[in-house]
Design a protein around this motif. Structure first.
Motif, PDB file in Angstrom:
ATOM      1  N   ALA A 109       0.762  -1.254  -0.072  1.00  0.00           N
ATOM      2  CA  ALA A 109      -0.036  -0.001   0.003  1.00  0.00           C
ATOM      3  C   ALA A 109       0.963   1.293  -0.071  1.00  0.00           C
ATOM      4  O   ALA A 109       0.590   2.312  -0.682  1.00  0.00           O
ATOM      5  CB  ALA A 109      -0.845  -0.138   1.162  1.00  0.00           C
ATOM      6  N   GLU A 110       2.065   1.259   0.775  1.00  0.00           N
ATOM      7  CA  GLU A 110       2.948   2.383   0.860  1.00  0.00           C
ATOM      8  C   GLU A 110       3.382   2.726  -0.589  1.00  0.00           C
ATOM      9  O   GLU A 110       3.662   3.749  -1.035  1.00  0.00           O
ATOM     10  CB  GLU A 110       4.154   2.353   1.919  1.00  0.00           C
ATOM     11  N   CYS A 111       3.917   1.784  -1.197  1.00  0.00           N
ATOM     12  CA  CYS A 111       4.374   1.881  -2.800  1.00  0.00           C
ATOM     13  C   CYS A 111       3.540   2.620  -3.494  1.00  0.00           C
ATOM     14  O   CYS A 111       3.923   3.533  -4.224  1.00  0.00           O
ATOM     15  CB  CYS A 111       4.791   0.545  -3.356  1.00  0.00           C
ATOM     16  N   TYR A 112       2.273   2.097  -3.710  1.00  0.00           N
ATOM     17  CA  TYR A 112       1.209   2.624  -4.371  1.00  0.00           C
ATOM     18  C   TYR A 112       0.952   4.174  -3.922  1.00  0.00           C
ATOM     19  O   TYR A 112       0.590   5.136  -4.720  1.00  0.00           O
ATOM     20  CB  TYR A 112      -0.039   1.911  -4.500  1.00  0.00           C
ATOM     21  N   LEU A 113       0.940   4.348  -2.559  1.00  0.00           N
ATOM     22  CA  LEU A 113       0.489   5.860  -2.075  1.00  0.00           C
ATOM     23  C   LEU A 113       1.674   6.660  -2.221  1.00  0.00           C
ATOM     24  O   LEU A 113       1.603   7.962  -2.764  1.00  0.00           O
ATOM     25  CB  LEU A 113       0.424   5.678  -0.657  1.00  0.00           C
ATOM     26  N   LEU A 114       2.874   6.363  -2.398  1.00  0.00           N
ATOM     27  CA  LEU A 114       4.091   7.025  -2.762  1.00  0.00           C
ATOM     28  C   LEU A 114       3.866   7.503  -4.438  1.00  0.00           C
ATOM     29  O   LEU A 114       4.107   8.658  -4.583  1.00  0.00           O
ATOM     30  CB  LEU A 114       5.329   6.470  -2.632  1.00  0.00           C
ATOM     31  N   ALA A 115       3.489   6.500  -5.045  1.00  0.00           N
ATOM     32  CA  ALA A 115       3.268   6.697  -6.492  1.00  0.00           C
ATOM     33  C   ALA A 115       2.205   7.604  -6.836  1.00  0.00           C
ATOM     34  O   ALA A 115       2.243   8.690  -7.610  1.00  0.00           O
ATOM     35  CB  ALA A 115       2.850   5.500  -7.225  1.00  0.00           C
ATOM     36  N   ALA A 116       1.149   7.661  -5.942  1.00  0.00           N
ATOM     37  CA  ALA A 116      -0.097   8.581  -6.182  1.00  0.00           C
ATOM     38  C   ALA A 116       0.514  10.025  -5.699  1.00  0.00           C
ATOM     39  O   ALA A 116       0.008  10.972  -6.315  1.00  0.00           O
ATOM     40  CB  ALA A 116      -1.244   8.042  -5.130  1.00  0.00           C
ATOM     41  N   MET A 117       1.126  10.158  -4.693  1.00  0.00           N
ATOM     42  CA  MET A 117       1.676  11.316  -4.304  1.00  0.00           C
ATOM     43  C   MET A 117       2.727  11.828  -5.309  1.00  0.00           C
ATOM     44  O   MET A 117       2.567  13.354  -5.496  1.00  0.00           O
ATOM     45  CB  MET A 117       2.473  11.247  -2.842  1.00  0.00           C
ATOM     46  N   ALA A 118       3.367  11.221  -5.901  1.00  0.00           N
ATOM     47  CA  ALA A 118       4.123  11.474  -7.381  1.00  0.00           C
ATOM     48  C   ALA A 118       3.365  12.160  -8.235  1.00  0.00           C
ATOM     49  O   ALA A 118       3.578  13.278  -9.119  1.00  0.00           O
ATOM     50  CB  ALA A 118       5.300  10.373  -7.704  1.00  0.00           C
ATOM     51  N   TYR A 119       2.264  11.483  -8.715  1.00  0.00           N
ATOM     52  CA  TYR A 119       1.220  11.766  -9.837  1.00  0.00           C
ATOM     53  C   TYR A 119       0.595  13.078  -9.249  1.00  0.00           C
ATOM     54  O   TYR A 119       0.353  14.073 -10.292  1.00  0.00           O
ATOM     55  CB  TYR A 119       0.187  10.715  -9.942  1.00  0.00           C
ATOM     56  N   ASP A 120       0.374  13.220  -8.018  1.00  0.00           N
ATOM     57  CA  ASP A 120      -0.389  14.595  -7.643  1.00  0.00           C
ATOM     58  C   ASP A 120       0.711  15.725  -7.744  1.00  0.00           C
ATOM     59  O   ASP A 120       0.087  16.726  -8.013  1.00  0.00           O
ATOM     60  CB  ASP A 120      -0.527  14.318  -6.250  1.00  0.00           C
ATOM     61  N   ARG A 121       1.861  15.421  -7.594  1.00  0.00           N
ATOM     62  CA  ARG A 121       2.825  16.559  -7.925  1.00  0.00           C
ATOM     63  C   ARG A 121       2.885  17.043  -9.139  1.00  0.00           C
ATOM     64  O   ARG A 121       2.984  18.004  -9.641  1.00  0.00           O
ATOM     65  CB  ARG A 121       4.212  16.318  -7.114  1.00  0.00           C
ATOM     66  N   VAL A 205       5.192  -4.635  -8.190  1.00  0.00           N
ATOM     67  CA  VAL A 205       4.899  -3.552  -7.278  1.00  0.00           C
ATOM     68  C   VAL A 205       5.977  -2.610  -7.285  1.00  0.00           C
ATOM     69  O   VAL A 205       5.691  -1.217  -7.585  1.00  0.00           O
ATOM     70  CB  VAL A 205       4.492  -4.111  -5.920  1.00  0.00           C
ATOM     71  N   ALA A 206       7.088  -3.208  -6.948  1.00  0.00           N
ATOM     72  CA  ALA A 206       8.326  -2.098  -7.061  1.00  0.00           C
ATOM     73  C   ALA A 206       8.795  -1.432  -8.293  1.00  0.00           C
ATOM     74  O   ALA A 206       8.898   0.011  -8.433  1.00  0.00           O
ATOM     75  CB  ALA A 206       9.464  -2.746  -6.375  1.00  0.00           C
ATOM     76  N   SER A 248      13.227   7.386  -1.943  1.00  0.00           N
ATOM     77  CA  SER A 248      14.615   6.713  -2.156  1.00  0.00           C
ATOM     78  C   SER A 248      14.777   5.942  -0.971  1.00  0.00           C
ATOM     79  O   SER A 248      15.178   4.820  -1.130  1.00  0.00           O
ATOM     80  CB  SER A 248      15.636   7.863  -2.031  1.00  0.00           C
ATOM     81  N   VAL A 249      14.490   6.151   0.464  1.00  0.00           N
ATOM     82  CA  VAL A 249      14.903   5.329   1.550  1.00  0.00           C
ATOM     83  C   VAL A 249      13.834   4.039   1.446  1.00  0.00           C
ATOM     84  O   VAL A 249      14.305   2.819   1.653  1.00  0.00           O
ATOM     85  CB  VAL A 249      14.618   5.885   2.783  1.00  0.00           C
ATOM     86  N   PHE A 250      12.642   4.173   1.030  1.00  0.00           N
ATOM     87  CA  PHE A 250      11.699   3.045   1.194  1.00  0.00           C
ATOM     88  C   PHE A 250      12.079   2.151   0.119  1.00  0.00           C
ATOM     89  O   PHE A 250      12.185   1.118   0.178  1.00  0.00           O
ATOM     90  CB  PHE A 250      10.417   3.623   1.214  1.00  0.00           C
ATOM     91  N   CYS A 251      12.216   2.588  -1.002  1.00  0.00           N
ATOM     92  CA  CYS A 251      11.976   1.781  -2.166  1.00  0.00           C
ATOM     93  C   CYS A 251      13.674   1.107  -2.235  1.00  0.00           C
ATOM     94  O   CYS A 251      13.696  -0.181  -2.832  1.00  0.00           O
ATOM     95  CB  CYS A 251      11.678   2.504  -3.401  1.00  0.00           C
ATOM     96  N   VAL A 275      14.756  -3.737  10.092  1.00  0.00           N
ATOM     97  CA  VAL A 275      14.627  -2.911  11.185  1.00  0.00           C
ATOM     98  C   VAL A 275      14.242  -1.370  10.533  1.00  0.00           C
ATOM     99  O   VAL A 275      13.276  -0.652  10.970  1.00  0.00           O
ATOM    100  CB  VAL A 275      15.574  -2.718  12.036  1.00  0.00           C
ATOM    101  N   VAL A 276      15.061  -1.203   9.215  1.00  0.00           N
ATOM    102  CA  VAL A 276      14.846   0.063   8.643  1.00  0.00           C
ATOM    103  C   VAL A 276      13.516   0.226   8.229  1.00  0.00           C
ATOM    104  O   VAL A 276      12.791   1.346   8.230  1.00  0.00           O
ATOM    105  CB  VAL A 276      15.829   0.224   7.412  1.00  0.00           C
ATOM    106  N   TYR A 277      12.818  -0.695   7.365  1.00  0.00           N
ATOM    107  CA  TYR A 277      11.536  -0.288   6.588  1.00  0.00           C
ATOM    108  C   TYR A 277      10.349  -0.802   7.689  1.00  0.00           C
ATOM    109  O   TYR A 277       8.962  -0.282   7.478  1.00  0.00           O
ATOM    110  CB  TYR A 277      11.513  -1.341   5.304  1.00  0.00           C
TER     111      TYR A 277
END
Length: 323
Positions: A109-121, A205-206, A248-251, A275-277
Motif C-alpha cells: 500500500a505504501e508503494c502505491y501511495l508514494l506513486a499517487a503522491m508523485a502523480y499528484d505533484r 509492485v516495486a 529513495s529510502v523506502f524503495c 529494522v529500517v523498513y
C-alpha cells in the motif's frame, strides 16, 4: 489462508541478538523509535484533519501514508519489544501468517501511495488548470480504495503460497518477525513456487511504482526548473524533495530485501535492513514531511498558536474568577 496439515504448530523467533546487555540497549532504542513513530504519525494525521488548508489531494495521501506507517510498525514492534524479555520467543502459525500479511499489506500500500503522491505533484506542477478536476476528492478516495484492494489481494496470494509449503522440521525462524525468506528456509517441501510468487509480486509492485514515480518527478522537476519565480521554485522543490527522500529510502530497502535471488540472502544482514523498513522509515516519514514542507510547518505553527491562545484565555478566565 494457512494450511492446517503442517506438522509445525508454532514457530520460535530467534530475535535480533542473544546478548542480554545488548538486548536492554536495543529495547530502549526501539521503544523510543516506536513512541516517536506513534506520536509523529498520529500528529501528522491530526494536523491534516484539523487544518483546512491541508485538505488537498497531496495531504489526503500523506494522511493515508501515516496510517499505513502506523500499521507497518504495529504489526512488528509490539511482538518484538515483548520478545526481548521472553526466554522462548514463540509465535503460532496463525499469528505468524497474520503478522506476515499485515506487514506486507502495508508495504505494498505504501508503494502505491508514494506513486499517487508523485502523480499528484505532476498534476499540480505541470497541469495546474486541470489539477482540481483530475485529483478530485472522489478520485482520491477511489485510488486509495484501489490501492488497499491491490495490497490485500497480492498479500493474500503471497501468504497462501508461503503457507501451502510444509513445515515439519526445525521451527526456529532466524529473524525477529515472520518474514518470508527466513520462513521459507524452514520448509521441508519445495519452495520454488513461493519464491517465484514473491519475486513476481515484488517486481510488479516495486518496478511499476518506481517507473511511475521516476517519470512523474522527471516531468515535475523539468517544469520547476523552467519557472521564473524563485519563490515558486523553492516551494515546489521543498515539496518534491521531501517526497523523493521518502521514496529513495523506502524503495531502496524494498529492492534490496525482495528483488534478489534466494542464494544472495544473508539473514543476519537482512535483520538490520528489516529494522529500517518496519520501524525506522515509519518514524522518519513524519519528520521528513514536517521538516522539509513549508505548508506542514505553517499548519503546525497555526495549530500551536491556537492552542497557546486558548490556554492563555482559559488561564485568564480562571484568574479573573478567583479575584
Amino acid at each position: 489462508m494457512v494450511r492446517r496439515n503442517n506438522a509445525t504448530a508454532e514457530f520460535i523467533l530467534s530475535g535480533i541478538t542473544d546478548i542480554w546487555e545488548l538486548q536492554v540497549i536495543l529495547f530502549v532504542l526501539f521503544l523510543l523509535i516506536c513512541v516517536t513513530s506513534l506520536v509523529g504519525n498520529l500528529s501528522m494525521i491530526a494536523l491534516i484533519r484539523l487544518d483546512s488548508r491541508l485538505r488537498t489531494p497531496m495531504y489526503f495521501f500523506l494522511c493515508h501514508l501515516s496510517l499505513v506507517d502506523l500499521g507497518n510498525s504495529s504489526a512488528v514492534a509490539p511482538k518484538m519489544l515483548v520478545s526481548f524479555f521472553e526466554e522462548r520467543k514463540a509465535i503460532s502459525v496463525s499469528g505468524c501468517a497474520a503478522q506476515m500479511y499485515f506487514c506486507g499489506f502495508c508495504i505494498i500500500a505504501e508503494c502505491y501511495l508514494l506513486a499517487a503522491m508523485a502523480y499528484d505533484r505532476y498534476m499540480a506542477i505541470c497541469n495546474p488548470l486541470l489539477y482540481m478536476a483530475t485529483m478530485s476528492q472522489k478520485v482520491c478516495v477511489q485510488l486509495a480504495v484501489g490501492f488497499y484492494l491491490i495490497a490485500s489481494v497480492s498479500q493474500t496470494v503471497l501468504v497462501s503460497s508461503v503457507f501451502s509449503a510444509r513445515f515439519c522440521g526445525p521451527n526456529v525462524i532466524n529473524h525477529f518477525f515472520c518474514d518470508i525468506p527466513p520462513l521459507l528456509k524452514l520448509s521441508c517441501s519445495s519452495t520454488t513456487v513461493s519464491e517465484h510468487v514473491l519475486f513476481t509480486i515484488a517486481a510488479l509492485v516495486a518496478l511499476s511504482t518506481l517507473a511511475f514515480i521516476a517519470v512523474s518527478y522527471g516531468y515535475s522537476l523539468t517544469t520547476v526548473l523552467r519557472m521564473r519565480s524563485s519563490k515558486g521554485r523553492h516551494k515546489a522543490f521543498s515539496t518534491c524533495a521531501s517526497q523523493l527522500t521518502s521514496v529513495s529510502v523506502f524503495c531502496g530497502t524494498m529492492i534490496f530485501m525482495y528483488l534478489r535471488p534466494s542464494s544472495a540472502y544473508s539473514l543476519n544482514q537482512d535483520k538490520a535492513v528489516s529494522v529500517v523498513y518496519t520501524m525506522v522509515i515509519p518514524m522518519l516519514n513524519p519528520l521528513i514531511y514536517s521538516l522539509r514542507n513549508m505548508e506542514v510547518r505553517g499548519a503546525l505553527k497555526r495549530l500551536l498558536k491556537k492552542v497557546l491562545i486558548s490556554f492563555r484565555d482559559q488561564t485568564g478566565k480562571e484568574v479573573s474568577q478567583t479575584k
